[in-house]
Design an enzyme around this catalytic site. Structure first.
Site, mmCIF file in Angstrom:
data_model
loop_
_atom_site.group_PDB
_atom_site.id
_atom_site.type_symbol
_atom_site.label_atom_id
_atom_site.label_comp_id
_atom_site.label_asym_id
_atom_site.label_seq_id
_atom_site.Cartn_x
_atom_site.Cartn_y
_atom_site.Cartn_z
ATOM 1 N N PRO A 139 50.611 21.635 13.898
ATOM 2 C CA PRO A 139 49.990 22.573 14.840
ATOM 3 C C PRO A 139 48.480 22.608 14.689
ATOM 4 O O PRO A 139 47.943 22.516 13.583
ATOM 5 C CB PRO A 139 50.599 23.914 14.427
ATOM 6 C CG PRO A 139 50.808 23.748 12.947
ATOM 7 C CD PRO A 139 51.216 22.311 12.755
ATOM 8 N N ARG A 188 35.482 23.280 27.046
ATOM 9 C CA ARG A 188 36.796 23.259 27.693
ATOM 10 C C ARG A 188 36.777 23.635 29.178
ATOM 11 O O ARG A 188 37.451 22.971 29.987
ATOM 12 C CB ARG A 188 37.795 24.155 26.945
ATOM 13 C CG ARG A 188 38.146 23.666 25.542
ATOM 14 C CD ARG A 188 39.313 24.455 24.947
ATOM 15 N NE ARG A 188 40.573 24.049 25.555
ATOM 16 C CZ ARG A 188 41.233 24.764 26.443
ATOM 17 N NH1 ARG A 188 40.780 25.934 26.849
ATOM 18 N NH2 ARG A 188 42.371 24.318 26.953
ATOM 19 N N CYS A 190 21.440 21.770 32.204
ATOM 20 C CA CYS A 190 21.075 21.228 33.510
ATOM 21 C C CYS A 190 22.198 20.365 34.084
ATOM 22 O O CYS A 190 22.062 19.153 34.266
ATOM 23 C CB CYS A 190 19.777 20.435 33.378
ATOM 24 S SG CYS A 190 19.023 20.061 34.967
#
Length: 400
Positions: free
Chosen positions: A260, A298, A327
């Protein structure tokens, strides 16, 4: 309750905060779920590789799943015993393979016949026998985001069943290879149990066929991928997960390895960022903050959802995008979210930021990476200092 304002004032923003008590709870849930059989919980270091995070898990008895020799070094430095460390990954270099064999870790997880040949040659050069497992691709659709799907033939990971069997027979006859394990991992952020059970059944059948020809597999590595709640997902209970795997292992005496990462640390983490100002472009509202995509990638990479909260603010809500100073048009944390009016220095918390957050951060736009802070039993301590401009340029030279 974590006092986000106090932490932001003490450590500045952007900032990562990790609740170590949550990590403990997650580890214990999974360990208890697998307690009916021999098992090793082997934390996927790639999810969050901070030395204090890995050390905390080492103290709980965790092993480590590593995908670079750097992660192997981190695991050893953090106190993970060498016999609980697995070295996985598609593209291991010769120097990485050699160092892993010299470190005498539990096993190397192989992804191709070509890789097996390199491991055999390096083990022969060192006069060693390499303990290996082979990653099998069961061609099961994990029902997750295509970027984090890993168990289909179209993905780069693992080998098909026939290739795996051929590799095991070869390894079993080699003086420098010891095939002790088998591995599969069909993807990340899994929220459906049936694909996991199907994959486990397919791989368990392969283990039984290997046993019939006197190749004894000791470690049955089910990978990781258990999903967490980012929004309103229905997740898999650890007990049901373990029972589904147990149901496929009849007749086999193996140690189950579970790897995990996100499950362990995803919801322990918070990303704190302050509002710089707001702007409106022809009715489109933007809340501009001091954090950016280089700090937490993410949302930009996967269009991933993270819950966001403006701490202590109320008022009439309206839709807004939360964006950073980088930017790029892809520099955002949330789009079209209902938010109250914000002012300069208001604090925004991005939830579920403990996995694939800081580890994917960069210095794009010459932005120093944030500090990381651990909360243990209500007490905070800095576990990684904020980078400075001098840190960013210390390895560079100017050729005039």
């Amino acid at each position: 309750m974590i006092d986000f304002r106090a932490l932001a004032d003490k450590y500045d923003t952007p900032l990562y905060v990790y609740d170590f008590n949550h990590i403990t709870e997650q580890y214990q849930k999974l360990k208890k779920a697998f307690s009916g059989r021999k098992s090793l919980i082997s934390y996927a270091v790639k999810a969050n590789s901070n030395l204090s995070v890995v050390s905390h898990l080492a103290g709980l008895g965790s092993g480590a799943d590593c995908v670079s020799i750097g992660e192997v070094k981190r695991a050893l430095m953090a106190g993970i015993p060498k016999y609980q460390i697995i070295f996985s990954g598609v593209g291991k270099g010769d120097d990485e393979i050699e160092e892993a064999l010299e470190d005498d870790i539990l096993l190397l997880n192989l992804e191709s016949e070509a890789e097996m040949e390199r491991v055999e040659a390096i083990a022969a050069k060192l006069g060693k026998e390499a303990r290996i497992s082979i990653r099998v691709n069961p061609n099961i659709d994990p029902k997750t985001h295509p970027y984090i799907s890993t168990g289909l033939h179209e993905n780069k990971f693992g080998v098909d069943l026939e290739t795996a069997k051929r590799m095991y027979i070869y390894a079993n006859n080699s003086k420098h290879l010891d095939p002790v394990g088998i591995h599969f991992h069909i993807g990340s952020q899994l929220t459906e149990l049936e694909p996991i059970r199907e994959a486990s059944a397919i791989v368990a059948d392969l283990v039984r066929s290997l046993k019939a020809i006197k190749i004894e597999i000791k470690f049955f590595d089910v990978g990781g991928g258990l999903g967490i709640v980012y929004d309103n997902e229905t997740t898999i209970e650890p007990y049901e997960y373990a029972q589904a795997i147990f149901s496929t292992l009849y007749g086999l005496d193996v140690t189950i390895i579970c790897e995990p990462g996100r499950f362990m640390v995803g919801n322990c983490g918070y990303f704190l960022t302050r509002v710089l100002y707001e702007k409106v472009n022809e009715g489109k509202r933007f809340v501009i903050v001091d954090g950016a995509m280089n700090d937490l990638l993410r949302p930009s990479l996967y269009n991933a959802y993270h819950k966001v909260e403006v701490v202590g603010k109320a008022g009439d809500e309206s839709e807004a995008d939360i964006v950073g100073p980088v930017c790029e048009s892809g520099d955002f944390f949330a789009k079209n979210r209902l938010l109250p009016p914000t002012e300069h220095n208001d604090l925004v918390v991005v939830y579920s930021a403990g996995a694939y957050g800081f580890v994917m951060a960069s210095n794009y736009n010459t932005r120093p990476r944030p500090a990381e802070v651990a909360i243990v039993d209500g007490k905070d301590r800095c576990i990684r200092q904020r980078e400075t401009f001098e840190d960013l340029i210390k390895l560079e030279t100017m050729c005039l």
